[in-house]
Design a protein around this motif. Structure first.
Motif, PDB file in Angstrom:
ATOM      1  N   UNK A  75     -13.664  -4.691   4.720  1.00  0.00           N
ATOM      2  CA  UNK A  75     -13.961  -5.415   3.487  1.00  0.00           C
ATOM      3  C   UNK A  75     -12.965  -4.945   2.440  1.00  0.00           C
ATOM      4  N   UNK A  76     -12.909  -5.665   1.328  1.00  0.00           N
ATOM      5  CA  UNK A  76     -11.924  -5.359   0.286  1.00  0.00           C
ATOM      6  C   UNK A  76     -12.616  -5.201  -1.051  1.00  0.00           C
ATOM      7  N   UNK A  77     -12.276  -4.156  -1.741  1.00  0.00           N
ATOM      8  CA  UNK A  77     -12.640  -4.016  -3.152  1.00  0.00           C
ATOM      9  C   UNK A  77     -11.351  -3.960  -3.947  1.00  0.00           C
ATOM     10  N   UNK A  78     -11.307  -4.641  -5.101  1.00  0.00           N
ATOM     11  CA  UNK A  78     -10.087  -4.626  -5.898  1.00  0.00           C
ATOM     12  C   UNK A  78     -10.411  -4.537  -7.384  1.00  0.00           C
ATOM     13  N   UNK A  79      -9.493  -3.920  -8.111  1.00  0.00           N
ATOM     14  CA  UNK A  79      -9.591  -3.803  -9.562  1.00  0.00           C
ATOM     15  C   UNK A  79      -8.291  -4.330 -10.154  1.00  0.00           C
ATOM     16  N   UNK A  80      -8.398  -5.298 -11.064  1.00  0.00           N
ATOM     17  CA  UNK A  80      -7.221  -5.990 -11.592  1.00  0.00           C
ATOM     18  C   UNK A  80      -7.029  -5.674 -13.066  1.00  0.00           C
ATOM     19  N   UNK A  81      -5.818  -5.257 -13.428  1.00  0.00           N
ATOM     20  CA  UNK A  81      -5.426  -5.069 -14.825  1.00  0.00           C
ATOM     21  C   UNK A  81      -4.076  -5.736 -15.008  1.00  0.00           C
ATOM     22  N   UNK A  82      -4.043  -6.876 -15.711  1.00  0.00           N
ATOM     23  CA  UNK A  82      -2.796  -7.616 -15.855  1.00  0.00           C
ATOM     24  C   UNK A  82      -2.297  -8.089 -14.503  1.00  0.00           C
ATOM     25  N   UNK A  83      -1.064  -7.691 -14.160  1.00  0.00           N
ATOM     26  CA  UNK A  83      -0.492  -8.048 -12.855  1.00  0.00           C
ATOM     27  C   UNK A  83      -0.654  -6.926 -11.830  1.00  0.00           C
ATOM     28  N   UNK A  84      -1.277  -5.817 -12.219  1.00  0.00           N
ATOM     29  CA  UNK A  84      -1.461  -4.682 -11.313  1.00  0.00           C
ATOM     30  C   UNK A  84      -2.842  -4.748 -10.662  1.00  0.00           C
ATOM     31  N   UNK A  85      -2.868  -4.575  -9.330  1.00  0.00           N
ATOM     32  CA  UNK A  85      -4.127  -4.612  -8.583  1.00  0.00           C
ATOM     33  C   UNK A  85      -4.245  -3.356  -7.733  1.00  0.00           C
ATOM     34  N   UNK A  86      -5.349  -2.648  -7.897  1.00  0.00           N
ATOM     35  CA  UNK A  86      -5.660  -1.506  -7.032  1.00  0.00           C
ATOM     36  C   UNK A  86      -6.611  -1.988  -5.948  1.00  0.00           C
ATOM     37  N   UNK A  87      -6.152  -1.935  -4.702  1.00  0.00           N
ATOM     38  CA  UNK A  87      -6.948  -2.379  -3.561  1.00  0.00           C
ATOM     39  C   UNK A  87      -7.600  -1.174  -2.877  1.00  0.00           C
ATOM     40  N   UNK A  88      -8.794  -1.380  -2.365  1.00  0.00           N
ATOM     41  CA  UNK A  88      -9.454  -0.368  -1.552  1.00  0.00           C
ATOM     42  C   UNK A  88      -9.925  -1.023  -0.265  1.00  0.00           C
ATOM     43  N   UNK A  89      -9.466  -0.492   0.866  1.00  0.00           N
ATOM     44  CA  UNK A  89      -9.900  -1.000   2.150  1.00  0.00           C
ATOM     45  C   UNK A  89     -11.190  -0.337   2.585  1.00  0.00           C
ATOM     46  N   UNK A  90     -12.268  -1.077   2.582  1.00  0.00           N
ATOM     47  CA  UNK A  90     -13.576  -0.546   2.974  1.00  0.00           C
ATOM     48  C   UNK A  90     -13.759  -0.843   4.463  1.00  0.00           C
ATOM     49  N   UNK A  91     -13.391   0.131   5.311  1.00  0.00           N
ATOM     50  CA  UNK A  91     -13.360  -0.110   6.753  1.00  0.00           C
ATOM     51  C   UNK A  91     -14.177   0.919   7.512  1.00  0.00           C
ATOM     52  N   UNK A  92     -14.614   0.539   8.690  1.00  0.00           N
ATOM     53  CA  UNK A  92     -15.259   1.437   9.646  1.00  0.00           C
ATOM     54  C   UNK A  92     -14.489   1.404  10.954  1.00  0.00           C
ATOM     55  N   UNK A  93     -14.279   2.598  11.522  1.00  0.00           N
ATOM     56  CA  UNK A  93     -13.653   2.740  12.837  1.00  0.00           C
ATOM     57  C   UNK A  93     -12.235   2.169  12.885  1.00  0.00           C
ATOM     58  N   UNK A  94     -11.489   2.256  11.763  1.00  0.00           N
ATOM     59  CA  UNK A  94     -10.109   1.766  11.717  1.00  0.00           C
ATOM     60  C   UNK A  94      -9.127   2.923  11.836  1.00  0.00           C
ATOM     61  N   UNK A  95      -8.054   2.684  12.569  1.00  0.00           N
ATOM     62  CA  UNK A  95      -7.002   3.691  12.723  1.00  0.00           C
ATOM     63  C   UNK A  95      -5.765   3.348  11.900  1.00  0.00           C
ATOM     64  N   UNK A  96      -5.610   2.053  11.558  1.00  0.00           N
ATOM     65  CA  UNK A  96      -4.461   1.636  10.745  1.00  0.00           C
ATOM     66  C   UNK A  96      -4.850   0.416   9.905  1.00  0.00           C
ATOM     67  N   UNK A  97      -4.062   0.211   8.846  1.00  0.00           N
ATOM     68  CA  UNK A  97      -4.360  -0.852   7.889  1.00  0.00           C
ATOM     69  C   UNK A  97      -3.073  -1.611   7.579  1.00  0.00           C
ATOM     70  N   UNK A  98      -3.156  -2.927   7.573  1.00  0.00           N
ATOM     71  CA  UNK A  98      -1.986  -3.766   7.262  1.00  0.00           C
ATOM     72  C   UNK A  98      -2.392  -4.751   6.171  1.00  0.00           C
ATOM     73  N   UNK A  99      -1.722  -4.655   5.039  1.00  0.00           N
ATOM     74  CA  UNK A  99      -2.008  -5.522   3.896  1.00  0.00           C
ATOM     75  C   UNK A  99      -0.920  -6.573   3.735  1.00  0.00           C
ATOM     76  N   UNK A 100      -1.309  -7.803   3.460  1.00  0.00           N
ATOM     77  CA  UNK A 100      -0.404  -8.874   3.056  1.00  0.00           C
ATOM     78  C   UNK A 100      -0.894  -9.338   1.689  1.00  0.00           C
ATOM     79  N   UNK A 101      -0.081  -9.130   0.655  1.00  0.00           N
ATOM     80  CA  UNK A 101      -0.530  -9.389  -0.709  1.00  0.00           C
ATOM     81  C   UNK A 101      -0.417 -10.852  -1.130  1.00  0.00           C
TER      82      UNK A 101
END
Length: 317
Positions: free
Chosen positions: A39-65
């Motif tokens: 799942x994804x949680x994000x916090x947006x300020x202007x054009x800047x976004x802080x993403x948090x990957x809320x995952x279970x049993x994951x070994x790697x993460x790949x983001x496409x913005x």
């Protein structure tokens, strides 16, 4: 502290450690019993976004913005170069190679221009049409400094008035598309005609282009043939002084100060075809905008605006 109390304290601490361990994600020793999820949680300020990957049993993460950039961090911070609508995607992969994805739709730094065009990711532009539902701020006006409501016309305009009241229902079908690069397209639909001023048509074509003169000509409205221009462009200005011709102004003109405007190349226009093609933007939102379009409806003052049409447009989905 007695030996009995120490044993009790150690037992409590050991239970807390086990409890905390069972709540952790991704690095739990019993992760094989937890289904892979993301799942994804994000916090947006202007054009800047802080993403948090809320995952279970994951070994790697790949983001496409959604703007052509990527990241392999679990919790990346990304700065978009331009405002607009973006779809960010997280793909979480487990140690056995299985994966799961989650997407989130983002609205980043939405300026009026992005609300108008859909932004840089809207490859098909953003298409608008006259709203048949109208809004409580739609009305016919005089082309005076205050845009005073026109005597004898309903205020606000009731839903579907151009169809039920004036026999011009086809004006709700025409579509107007704005592109982020400044391009503009116009679809007049099957009748090949556009909403127009009756006096404008009589003075410019002798009435030859009129398709539908309206069932009630007292408002000076009609539809008339129009061929949209290829390679048309538009210009949006967020704040300027707009000077238009007006029978109510000294010397035959009026200036509306500090307004937003839309202007078009060649003979193009939006919504209403008349002498004055540059229009005033009163309000623009994600799914609606309200424009002021001017009309010259007095044959004795050819080409000089007498009225305004304050009308709402809606997004075509």
């Amino acid at each position: 502290m007695t030996k009995k109390n120490l044993i009790l304290l150690y037992g409590i601490l050991f239970s807390m450690i086990l409890s905390l361990s069972s709540c952790s994600s991704d690095d739990s020793s019993s992760s094989e019993d937890i289904p892979l999820s993301a799942d994804i949680f994000q916090s947006v300020v202007g054009k800047k976004v802080a993403f948090q990957g809320l995952t279970n049993n994951a070994a790697s993460w790949a983001w496409d913005f959604g703007d052509g950039t990527t990241s392999s961090e679990k919790n990346p911070v990304h700065v978009y170069s331009e405002g607009g609508y973006y779809t960010a995607k997280l793909t979480a992969t487990s140690s056995d190679g299985s994966s799961v994805s989650k997407e989130v739709r983002l609205a980043i730094d939405l300026t009026p221009y992005i609300l108008l065009t859909g932004g840089p990711t809207a490859t098909n532009g953003k298409t608008w049409r006259l709203s048949s539902g109208h809004s409580d701020k739609d009305y016919f006006a005089y082309a005076d400094a205050a845009l005073t409501p026109f005597d004898g016309a309903p205020n606000p305009l009731p839903a579907g008035i151009f169809g039920v009241g004036l026999g011009l229902g086809e004006v709700y079908q025409d579509e107007f598309t704005f592109y982020f690069d400044g391009s503009y397209s116009h679809d007049v639909k099957a009748d090949g005609a556009s909403f127009s001023g009756l006096v404008f048509q009589l003075l410019t074509t002798g009435g030859a282009n009129i398709v539908n003169p309206s069932s009630d000509q007292s408002f000076g409205l009609c539809t008339a043939t129009y061929t949209p221009e290829s390679d048309a462009t538009f210009t949006y200005v967020e704040n300027e002084d707009l000077t238009v011709s007006s029978v109510f102004g000294p010397g035959g003109s009026l200036t509306y100060s500090g307004v937003s405007t839309l202007d078009f190349s060649g003979t193009e226009f939006i919504g209403f075809m008349d002498f004055q093609r540059k229009v005033m933007v009163q309000e623009i939102k994600d799914n609606s905008m309200r424009l002021v379009m001017f009309m010259a409806a007095e044959p004795s003052a050819p080409g000089i605006n007498t009225n305004g049409l304050v009308l709402t447009f809606e997004v075509v989905n």
